[in-house]
Design a protein around this motif. Structure first.
Motif, PDB file in Angstrom:
ATOM      1  N   GLY A   1      -3.898  10.164 -12.805  1.00 41.77           N
ATOM      2  CA  GLY A   1      -3.110   9.210 -12.027  1.00 41.77           C
ATOM      3  C   GLY A   1      -2.366   9.881 -10.880  1.00 41.77           C
ATOM      4  O   GLY A   1      -2.285   9.335  -9.773  1.00 41.77           O
ATOM      5  N   VAL A   2      -1.847  11.082 -11.134  1.00 47.75           N
ATOM      6  CA  VAL A   2      -1.128  11.818 -10.088  1.00 47.75           C
ATOM      7  C   VAL A   2      -2.080  12.245  -8.980  1.00 47.75           C
ATOM      8  O   VAL A   2      -1.779  12.087  -7.787  1.00 47.75           O
ATOM      9  CB  VAL A   2      -0.417  13.045 -10.697  1.00 47.75           C
ATOM     10  CG1 VAL A   2       0.146  13.941  -9.596  1.00 47.75           C
ATOM     11  CG2 VAL A   2       0.693  12.605 -11.642  1.00 47.75           C
ATOM     12  N   ILE A   3      -3.237  12.789  -9.347  1.00 50.29           N
ATOM     13  CA  ILE A   3      -4.193  13.249  -8.327  1.00 50.29           C
ATOM     14  C   ILE A   3      -4.750  12.063  -7.539  1.00 50.29           C
ATOM     15  O   ILE A   3      -4.926  12.137  -6.318  1.00 50.29           O
ATOM     16  CB  ILE A   3      -5.334  14.050  -8.967  1.00 50.29           C
ATOM     17  CG1 ILE A   3      -4.780  15.271  -9.706  1.00 50.29           C
ATOM     18  CG2 ILE A   3      -6.354  14.477  -7.928  1.00 50.29           C
ATOM     19  CD1 ILE A   3      -3.974  16.208  -8.828  1.00 50.29           C
ATOM     20  N   GLY A   4      -5.012  10.952  -8.225  1.00 53.50           N
ATOM     21  CA  GLY A   4      -5.475   9.757  -7.524  1.00 53.50           C
ATOM     22  C   GLY A   4      -4.450   9.257  -6.527  1.00 53.50           C
ATOM     23  O   GLY A   4      -4.777   8.908  -5.385  1.00 53.50           O
ATOM     24  N   ALA A   5      -3.184   9.225  -6.939  1.00 53.53           N
ATOM     25  CA  ALA A   5      -2.114   8.769  -6.054  1.00 53.53           C
ATOM     26  C   ALA A   5      -1.891   9.744  -4.901  1.00 53.53           C
ATOM     27  O   ALA A   5      -1.623   9.323  -3.763  1.00 53.53           O
ATOM     28  CB  ALA A   5      -0.824   8.590  -6.849  1.00 53.53           C
ATOM     29  N   ALA A   6      -1.999  11.037  -5.183  1.00 53.02           N
ATOM     30  CA  ALA A   6      -1.856  12.038  -4.121  1.00 53.02           C
ATOM     31  C   ALA A   6      -2.985  11.906  -3.101  1.00 53.02           C
ATOM     32  O   ALA A   6      -2.771  12.099  -1.892  1.00 53.02           O
ATOM     33  CB  ALA A   6      -1.842  13.439  -4.724  1.00 53.02           C
ATOM     34  N   SER A   7      -4.183  11.556  -3.579  1.00 54.37           N
ATOM     35  CA  SER A   7      -5.314  11.359  -2.666  1.00 54.37           C
ATOM     36  C   SER A   7      -5.071  10.182  -1.742  1.00 54.37           C
ATOM     37  O   SER A   7      -5.448  10.212  -0.557  1.00 54.37           O
ATOM     38  CB  SER A   7      -6.604  11.161  -3.468  1.00 54.37           C
ATOM     39  OG  SER A   7      -6.872  12.280  -4.291  1.00 54.37           O
ATOM     40  N   VAL A   8      -4.441   9.139  -2.257  1.00 55.02           N
ATOM     41  CA  VAL A   8      -4.071   7.996  -1.419  1.00 55.02           C
ATOM     42  C   VAL A   8      -3.109   8.445  -0.328  1.00 55.02           C
ATOM     43  O   VAL A   8      -3.244   8.069   0.846  1.00 55.02           O
ATOM     44  CB  VAL A   8      -3.427   6.881  -2.269  1.00 55.02           C
ATOM     45  CG1 VAL A   8      -2.837   5.796  -1.383  1.00 55.02           C
ATOM     46  CG2 VAL A   8      -4.458   6.282  -3.220  1.00 55.02           C
ATOM     47  N   ARG A   9      -2.144   9.264  -0.696  1.00 55.30           N
ATOM     48  CA  ARG A   9      -1.170   9.764   0.287  1.00 55.30           C
ATOM     49  C   ARG A   9      -1.855  10.567   1.383  1.00 55.30           C
ATOM     50  O   ARG A   9      -1.439  10.505   2.557  1.00 55.30           O
ATOM     51  CB  ARG A   9      -0.129  10.651  -0.434  1.00 55.30           C
ATOM     52  CG  ARG A   9       0.964  11.181   0.488  1.00 55.30           C
ATOM     53  CD  ARG A   9       1.822  10.036   0.952  1.00 55.30           C
ATOM     54  NE  ARG A   9       2.820  10.451   1.927  1.00 55.30           N
ATOM     55  CZ  ARG A   9       2.629  10.478   3.245  1.00 55.30           C
ATOM     56  NH1 ARG A   9       1.464  10.117   3.746  1.00 55.30           N
ATOM     57  NH2 ARG A   9       3.590  10.851   4.058  1.00 55.30           N
ATOM     58  N   VAL A  10      -2.910  11.276   1.035  1.00 53.51           N
ATOM     59  CA  VAL A  10      -3.627  12.101   2.004  1.00 53.51           C
ATOM     60  C   VAL A  10      -4.377  11.248   3.022  1.00 53.51           C
ATOM     61  O   VAL A  10      -4.384  11.552   4.223  1.00 53.51           O
ATOM     62  CB  VAL A  10      -4.598  13.056   1.282  1.00 53.51           C
ATOM     63  CG1 VAL A  10      -5.536  13.735   2.272  1.00 53.51           C
ATOM     64  CG2 VAL A  10      -3.823  14.109   0.493  1.00 53.51           C
ATOM     65  N   VAL A  11      -4.997  10.162   2.573  1.00 46.47           N
ATOM     66  CA  VAL A  11      -5.911   9.423   3.452  1.00 46.47           C
ATOM     67  C   VAL A  11      -5.250   8.266   4.196  1.00 46.47           C
ATOM     68  O   VAL A  11      -5.799   7.786   5.197  1.00 46.47           O
ATOM     69  CB  VAL A  11      -7.132   8.899   2.676  1.00 46.47           C
ATOM     70  CG1 VAL A  11      -7.869  10.039   2.011  1.00 46.47           C
ATOM     71  CG2 VAL A  11      -6.725   7.850   1.634  1.00 46.47           C
TER      72      VAL A  11
END
Length: 253
Positions: free
Chosen positions: A114-124
């Motif tokens: 969940g953290v990595i998925g959310a961090a990926s959203v922040r990146v894109v």
């Protein structure tokens, strides 16, 4: 000639399972399932948040999230069971559908996903879009007329529906169906549509935890732990007491 032809194409049963070394057994029984849960939740959270980033209605988010769950279960279900959700893991555990030792590792893998998925959203996402959706947190209680207990109650109801779908389509041998992944994905989509306005339609602590951690917004975050976990426990109780098959009920077997 027929017998010879038959023997030519006979496939031997694999024996690797019965002769696995200790290291292979640990890898396949414990590490692989956790990696599968991590990857599936990473993709699910990313798709779930992104599907609502530019849409104005809950329907698009519900469909995107439901399809992501369906794909995750279809892809990784044979490895980990395709829980993708601490509330589902709790429900399956209480229903007797998994080894207890695996449960905490599943939850850790799901939260990390969940953290990595959310961090990926922040990146894109551009900063203004990311800020507008508050990092993708599930926050139905943002409406002034709603209170936290209403959101929690909605999460209990929607999550219990989801976990019962899991138990009856993928755990109970009497009721298992080949299209369990589709049923579970639809249950998630229905929960988001049904509870989205009130609670944001999380149904999943990992779905809420990742965006909250990355965005730093923790408003009413407890709702998305207490509600789904109580919903998962309620579904397991109904399953074990009333509706499960005889070998899985705790009374009147």
């Amino acid at each position: 000639m027929a017998a010879a032809t038959d023997s030519k194409f006979q496939i031997e049963e694999p024996t690797r399972r019965g002769t696995r070394s200790t290291s292979v057994k640990i890898f396949e029984d414990y590490i692989q399932p956790c990696v599968a849960e991590f990857l599936a939740v990473t993709m699910f959270v990313f798709v779930s948040v992104m599907s609502g980033a530019y849409s104005q209605g809950v329907t698009v988010t519900a469909l995107g999230t439901g399809f992501a769950i369906l794909i995750g279960i279809a892809s990784f279900g044979a490895i980990s069971g395709g829980h993708l959700n601490p509330a589902v893991t709790l429900g399956v555990l209480l229903a007797g559908g998994m080894k207890p030792i695996l449960a905490p590792f599943y939850v850790l893998a799901q939260l990390l996903g969940g953290v990595i998925g959310a961090a990926s959203v922040r990146v894109v996402l551009p900063a203004d879009v990311y800020d507008a959706i508050k990092g993708g947190i599930t926050l139905g209680t943002d409406h002034d007329e709603l209170e936290s207990w209403m959101a929690m109650y909605a999460e209990i109801l929607m999550t219990s529906m989801l976990v019962m779908t899991v138990l009856f389509t993928a755990v109970d041998a009497r009721c298992k169906v080949p299209w369990a992944a589709a049923a579970i994905g639809l249950a998630v989509a229905a929960g988001i549509v049904g509870g989205g306005y009130v609670s944001g339609g999380s149904l999943n602590p990992a779905r809420s935890f990742g965006p909250a951690l990355i965005s730093g917004i923790w408003t009413d975050h407890w709702v998305y732990w207490v509600g789904p976990l109580l919903g998962g426990a309620l579904a397991a109780l109904i399953f074990r007491v009333f509706l499960g098959s005889p070998e899985q009920r705790i009374i009147l077997k």
